[in-house]
Write an enzyme that holds these catalytic residues in place. Structure first.
Site, mmCIF file in Angstrom:
data_model
loop_
_atom_site.group_PDB
_atom_site.id
_atom_site.type_symbol
_atom_site.label_atom_id
_atom_site.label_comp_id
_atom_site.label_asym_id
_atom_site.label_seq_id
_atom_site.Cartn_x
_atom_site.Cartn_y
_atom_site.Cartn_z
ATOM 1 N N CYS A 127 0.828 -1.204 0.000
ATOM 2 C CA CYS A 127 0.000 0.000 0.000
ATOM 3 C C CYS A 127 0.864 1.256 0.000
ATOM 4 O O CYS A 127 0.584 2.216 -0.723
ATOM 5 C CB CYS A 127 -0.926 -0.019 1.219
ATOM 6 N N CYS B 68 -6.107 -3.969 7.128
ATOM 7 C CA CYS B 68 -7.265 -3.073 7.135
ATOM 8 C C CYS B 68 -8.447 -3.627 6.371
ATOM 9 O O CYS B 68 -9.593 -3.318 6.689
ATOM 10 C CB CYS B 68 -6.867 -1.705 6.589
#
Length: 372
Positions: free
Chosen positions: A101, A198
């Site tokens: 990410c 997440c």
């Protein structure tokens, strides 16, 4: 300088944005919408993908007194991070989606858009420090608060990305950040830190992968075999439910002869075979790395340290490079290292770069071969 502050909705990014504004920068806050349906990734105030998080970030921006926008990067995030996570597990590897990410989203897609819009830097709440070295290059160092240090997940950043990054919290301990948030009137001062991945809502990686992969997995089951005897000890429903070094959740009814627990030693996704054995068989003293990412000058040979997990310790190591290959000799053996993990290389507190582990050499096997 015009600064784009990435605001996740947590206390760290809120204080980072406030500090950037207080330092005199022209700050604009953004929240990254990483899912078109936030509840499908995360429920509750646990991470970076909920409507609650977006609202928390907006309220923090209002208190700081900066403009605020939401950027929809859900398609890019799904393609570059979520799909990569699934593909790696399906191939029997163990990825770190936070590194991906940072590499593909926060310091690539976001930074590229920020620079195109005239911003000079992206500020985040990561715990790491930036310094200018004697050679004029930007160096990234561990944070003062080693317990919160996040330089490991930033080890994929190159010199261009570092030159346009701000980490305002690197010189501060987390307890002081929370106290500062309270003093500034930020309502997220006591908000719990995010944990786990997440986009895995309940933290059950294996269950999430089983649901998402479905028919895409190369196999839907296979044998769990003993490393020493070759005996089949049980069956499983998919190799993606395992990772090297795993001890719990093996569901093996037959105890080891010595009564000690067994660990996952190897995963073969094509045949579906998961090999288990004694913990000492997990020891490795040499790693091969691919896809290196260097923060500055590429080292040819370095005696430094290597970190192999986000919250793991450092291992003394000798690192050599050639073209796009990295060879790492561990002077302190590591246990349970899987292909797909990131090896982040340090020279003291400075991050030199990182590589993806492609293969490991067992310390116990090497020792046995050396004596035969």
């Amino acid at each position: 300088m015009k600064v784009l502050a990435a605001m996740s909705g947590g206390v760290d990014s809120a204080v980072a944005a406030a500090r950037a504004a207080q330092a005199g920068h022209d700050v604009t806050g953004i929240h990254l919408a990483l899912s078109r349906n936030p509840a499908s990734y995360r429920s509750g105030a646990r991470g970076c993908c909920t409507i609650e998080d977006s609202n928390d970030a907006r309220r923090a921006a209002d208190i700081i007194g900066i403009p605020f926008y939401v950027w929809d990067l859900s398609e890019r995030f799904h393609e570059d991070v979520v799909e990569d996570f699934m593909d790696e597990y399906a191939a029997g590897r163990t990825p770190n989606p936070c590194l991906r990410c940072n590499e593909k989203i926060k310091f690539a897609a976001v930074l590229d858009r920020a620079l195109a819009l005239g911003f000079g830097a992206v500020a985040t709440g990561h715990y790491a420090q930036l310094r200018t070295g004697e050679d004029g290059l930007i160096e990234m160092h561990r944070a003062i608060d080693h317990g919160k240090d996040q330089s490991y997940v930033l080890g994929v950043l190159d010199q261009h990305q570092l030159a346009h990054s701000l980490f305002p919290l690197g010189d501060t301990h987390k307890s002081a950040v929370r106290a500062e948030a309270a003093e500034r009137g930020l309502l997220v001062a006591d908000k719990p830190d995010s944990h786990d991945i997440c986009f895995v809502a309940d933290g059950d990686n294996a269950g999430w992968l089983r649901e998402k992969l479905g028919d895409r997995a190369p196999n839907h089951g296979g044998a769990i075999v003993d490393d020493a005897t070759g005996e089949e000890l049980g069956r499983h429903t998919g190799t993606y439910g395992f990772t090297i070094g795993q001890r719990k959740g093996l569901r093996i009814g037959t105890p080891a002869p010595d009564g000690k627990p067994r660990f996952v030693l190897d995963i073969e996704p094509v045949s579906g075979t998961v090999t288990v054995g004694a913990r000492e068989r997990l020891a490795v003293d040499r790693l091969s790395g691919i896809k290196p990412r260097w923060c500055g000058t590429v080292p040819r040979r370095l005696e430094g340290t290597v970190q192999l997990r986000a919250h793991g310790g450092e291992h003394r190591a000798v690192v050599t490079t050639a073209d796009d290959a990295v060879d790492i000799e561990l002077l302190d053996p590591a246990f349970g290292i899987a292909p797909g993990q990131a090896a982040v290389i340090y020279d003291g507190t400075r991050v030199v770069g990182s590589a993806t582990v492609s293969a490991t050499v067992s310390a116990t096997v090497a020792a046995t071969q050396a004596t035969t």
